[in-house]
Design an enzyme around this catalytic site. Structure first.
Site, PDB file in Angstrom:
ATOM      1  N   VAL A 116     -19.247   0.404  -8.071  1.00 40.04           N
ATOM      2  CA  VAL A 116     -19.541  -1.018  -7.865  1.00 40.04           C
ATOM      3  C   VAL A 116     -21.047  -1.249  -7.740  1.00 40.04           C
ATOM      4  O   VAL A 116     -21.626  -2.088  -8.442  1.00 40.04           O
ATOM      5  CB  VAL A 116     -18.820  -1.553  -6.601  1.00 40.04           C
ATOM      6  CG1 VAL A 116     -19.179  -3.019  -6.379  1.00 40.04           C
ATOM      7  CG2 VAL A 116     -17.310  -1.390  -6.736  1.00 40.04           C
ATOM      8  N   LYS A 143       0.858  -1.195   0.000  1.00 40.69           N
ATOM      9  CA  LYS A 143       0.000   0.000   0.000  1.00 40.69           C
ATOM     10  C   LYS A 143       0.889   1.239   0.000  1.00 40.69           C
ATOM     11  O   LYS A 143       1.954   1.253   0.632  1.00 40.69           O
ATOM     12  CB  LYS A 143      -0.887   0.032   1.251  1.00 40.69           C
ATOM     13  CG  LYS A 143      -2.131   0.862   1.068  1.00 40.69           C
ATOM     14  CD  LYS A 143      -3.176   0.085   0.277  1.00 40.69           C
ATOM     15  CE  LYS A 143      -4.420   0.890  -0.018  1.00 40.69           C
ATOM     16  NZ  LYS A 143      -5.450   0.067  -0.639  1.00 40.69           N
TER      17      LYS A 143
HETATM   18  P1  NAD Z   1     -17.954   5.059  -5.077  1.00 42.50           P
HETATM   19  O1  NAD Z   1     -17.311   6.175  -4.351  1.00 42.50           O
HETATM   20  O2  NAD Z   1     -17.961   5.042  -6.559  1.00 42.50           O
HETATM   21  O3  NAD Z   1     -19.474   4.891  -4.596  1.00 42.50           O
HETATM   22  C1  NAD Z   1     -19.890   4.940  -3.295  1.00 42.50           C
HETATM   23  C2  NAD Z   1     -21.364   5.344  -3.306  1.00 42.50           C
HETATM   24  O4  NAD Z   1     -21.882   5.208  -1.972  1.00 42.50           O
HETATM   25  C3  NAD Z   1     -21.594   6.776  -3.726  1.00 42.50           C
HETATM   26  O5  NAD Z   1     -22.619   6.816  -4.707  1.00 42.50           O
HETATM   27  C4  NAD Z   1     -22.067   7.462  -2.425  1.00 42.50           C
HETATM   28  O6  NAD Z   1     -22.971   8.522  -2.673  1.00 42.50           O
HETATM   29  C5  NAD Z   1     -22.721   6.320  -1.726  1.00 42.50           C
HETATM   30  N1  NAD Z   1     -22.861   6.464  -0.281  1.00 42.50           N
HETATM   31  C6  NAD Z   1     -21.998   6.977   0.628  1.00 42.50           C
HETATM   32  N2  NAD Z   1     -22.500   6.893   1.864  1.00 42.50           N
HETATM   33  C7  NAD Z   1     -23.701   6.281   1.756  1.00 42.50           C
HETATM   34  C8  NAD Z   1     -24.705   5.900   2.671  1.00 42.50           C
HETATM   35  N3  NAD Z   1     -24.575   6.129   3.984  1.00 42.50           N
HETATM   36  N4  NAD Z   1     -25.818   5.316   2.209  1.00 42.50           N
HETATM   37  C9  NAD Z   1     -25.981   5.069   0.896  1.00 42.50           C
HETATM   38  N5  NAD Z   1     -25.058   5.416  -0.024  1.00 42.50           N
HETATM   39  C10 NAD Z   1     -23.938   6.011   0.396  1.00 42.50           C
HETATM   40  O7  NAD Z   1     -17.244   3.726  -4.517  1.00 42.50           O
HETATM   41  P2  NAD Z   1     -17.098   2.322  -5.235  1.00 42.50           P
HETATM   42  O8  NAD Z   1     -15.864   2.311  -6.064  1.00 42.50           O
HETATM   43  O9  NAD Z   1     -18.397   1.949  -5.847  1.00 42.50           O
HETATM   44  O10 NAD Z   1     -16.786   1.385  -3.978  1.00 42.50           O
HETATM   45  C11 NAD Z   1     -17.794   1.081  -3.035  1.00 42.50           C
HETATM   46  C12 NAD Z   1     -17.165   0.444  -1.815  1.00 42.50           C
HETATM   47  O11 NAD Z   1     -16.484  -0.754  -2.206  1.00 42.50           O
HETATM   48  C13 NAD Z   1     -16.120   1.306  -1.125  1.00 42.50           C
HETATM   49  O12 NAD Z   1     -16.174   1.052   0.240  1.00 42.50           O
HETATM   50  C14 NAD Z   1     -14.802   0.772  -1.692  1.00 42.50           C
HETATM   51  O13 NAD Z   1     -13.729   0.978  -0.790  1.00 42.50           O
HETATM   52  C15 NAD Z   1     -15.106  -0.690  -1.830  1.00 42.50           C
HETATM   53  N6  NAD Z   1     -14.328  -1.374  -2.863  1.00 42.50           N
HETATM   54  C16 NAD Z   1     -14.379  -0.937  -4.143  1.00 42.50           C
HETATM   55  C17 NAD Z   1     -13.662  -1.598  -5.123  1.00 42.50           C
HETATM   56  C18 NAD Z   1     -13.705  -1.156  -6.546  1.00 42.50           C
HETATM   57  O14 NAD Z   1     -13.276  -1.923  -7.440  1.00 42.50           O
HETATM   58  N7  NAD Z   1     -14.197   0.042  -6.850  1.00 42.50           N
HETATM   59  C19 NAD Z   1     -12.869  -2.732  -4.799  1.00 42.50           C
HETATM   60  C20 NAD Z   1     -12.875  -3.169  -3.457  1.00 42.50           C
HETATM   61  C21 NAD Z   1     -13.599  -2.475  -2.511  1.00 42.50           C
END
Ligand code: NAD
Length: 328
Positions: A171, A79
């Site tokens: 996601v 990281k």
């Molecule tokens: P993103 O930032 O694109 O989307 C997150 C969404 O959650 C946003 O639309 C935001 O408005 C919404 N949100 C925030 N707080 C909220 C709440 N209290 N209630 C409802 N909605 C809420 O993030 P992402 O890339 O889609 O990732 C989602 C999660 O998965 C994150 O925790 C990320 O760390 C984890 N993750 C993502 C990946 C990846 O490939 N993108 C891989 C592993 C883990």
């Protein structure tokens, strides 16, 4: 300005290095490269102290080793954590230089505070950068994991039980797209436009009273969704989502097990993204092989759930043991 480099000796970690320049402070931790080059994103955050940057780099690099190991990848965990209010092109070029220091033993990617466009700037300086968006593979893996959990419980014919996707970002929205036509799909997001988009795909917005009818909960927003306030009262049959650090405390895994909530460890359910980076690192990138590997997460979930049931422990404990068996 050349980076000042300092190596730290941290027990349990293969290599931890700080890189400093005027207005630049970055820690890169390689927890383990026993299985292969360390994969792990570049996080840029307004950390309040260097101790906090180091703590995050250590915690997150170890988590990446476990994730890669459990997913069956021949990659390790690393990281990069940068202390800055916001990301800039200059910061990303310095990150690129820092990544080059490891000569391929560390491969960086986007993370909290960085985007694919940012890491592409680092990619002008170093070849050791994942350039693909891993989100579609993460969504695919979340669904493979969820289906495996449903099979393990063996209570319903399929996934068509009331299901809630929390968070409609990269996601979550992709999960909703893949579930288009699902008759019992609920969604929530802080952003009304994203809820509207999901509704157009056939989902319904989750109301407060709907929660008690939800059978499968897919947290795809932020972590810490299982808290001291709700851990004893959650009634979902399955929790399986993409968000990192879903449990506010690891001990809650056992509270959920005793409460008959099947919690699929987040670092297993969301491993599709790291699988994507791993396949990208093995040139040429083979999309079909990457998808097949992501689908095999379902088999891994079943193995974890069956081992946990057999050993009378929470799936989180079984997952950690299986990851450690390859790491140590
Ligand atoms: P993103 O930032 O694109 O989307 C997150 C969404 O959650 C946003 O639309 C935001 O408005 C919404 N949100 C925030 N707080 C909220 C709440 N209290 N209630 C409802 N909605 C809420 O993030 P992402 O890339 O889609 O990732 C989602 C999660 O998965 C994150 O925790 C990320 O760390 C984890 N993750 C993502 C990946 C990846 O490939 N993108 C891989 C592993 C883990």
């Amino acid at each position: 300005m050349a980076l000042q480099i300092e190596q730290l000796q941290i027990p349990g970690y293969e290599q931890v290095v700080t890189f400093r320049a005027e207005d630049f402070c970055c820690y890169i931790a390689l927890h383990s490269t026993k299985l292969g080059p360390a994969l792990g994103g570049c996080r840029v955050k307004p950390y309040s102290s260097e101790a906090e940057v180091l703590r995050d780099a250590l915690r997150l690099s170890k988590a990446m080793s476990y994730k890669s190991s459990l997913a069956g990848l021949n990659f390790g965990g690393g990281k990069c954590c940068v202390m800055a209010d916001t990301v800039t092109p200059e910061i990303m070029r310095q990150v690129g230089e820092a990544v080059n220091f490891f000569q391929g033993r560390y491969i960086t990617a986007e993370d909290v505070g960085t985007s694919l466009a940012d890491t592409a700037i680092a990619g002008e300086v170093t070849p050791y950068v994942a350039r693909l968006d891993g989100s579609p593979m993460t969504a695919r893996g979340v669904l493979a994991a969820t289906m495996a959990a449903v099979r393990h419980l063996d209570q319903w014919d399929g996934l068509e039980v009331p299901l809630w996707v929390q968070g409609l970002g990269k996601v979550g929205m992709d999960v909703v797209r893949r579930l288009k036509g699902h008759p019992n799909l609920y969604v929530s997001d802080l952003r009304a436009d994203r809820v509207t988009e999901a509704k157009a795909l056939g989902a319904a917005e989750l109301g407060e009273t709907d929660r008690k009818f939800i059978t499968v909960y897919l947290p795809c927003a932020l972590g810490f969704v299982v808290t001291p306030g709700n851990v004893h009262t959650l009634t979902y049959s399955i929790i399986c989502g993409a968000a990192n650090n879903q449990l506010a405390d690891d001990s809650y895994a056992d509270v959920l097990r005793r409460g008959h909530v099947l919690y699929v460890p987040d670092f297993l359910a969301n491993a599709g993204g790291v699988i994507c980076s791993a396949y990208e690192a093995q040139e040429p990138y083979d999309q079909t092989a990457c998808e097949a590997a992501t689908d095999r997460l379902g088999d891994r979930v079943l193995e974890v759930l069956e081992t946990a049931k057999h050993d009378g422990v929470a799936p989180l404990v079984a997952a950690n043991r299986l990851a450690e068996a390859r790491l140590y």
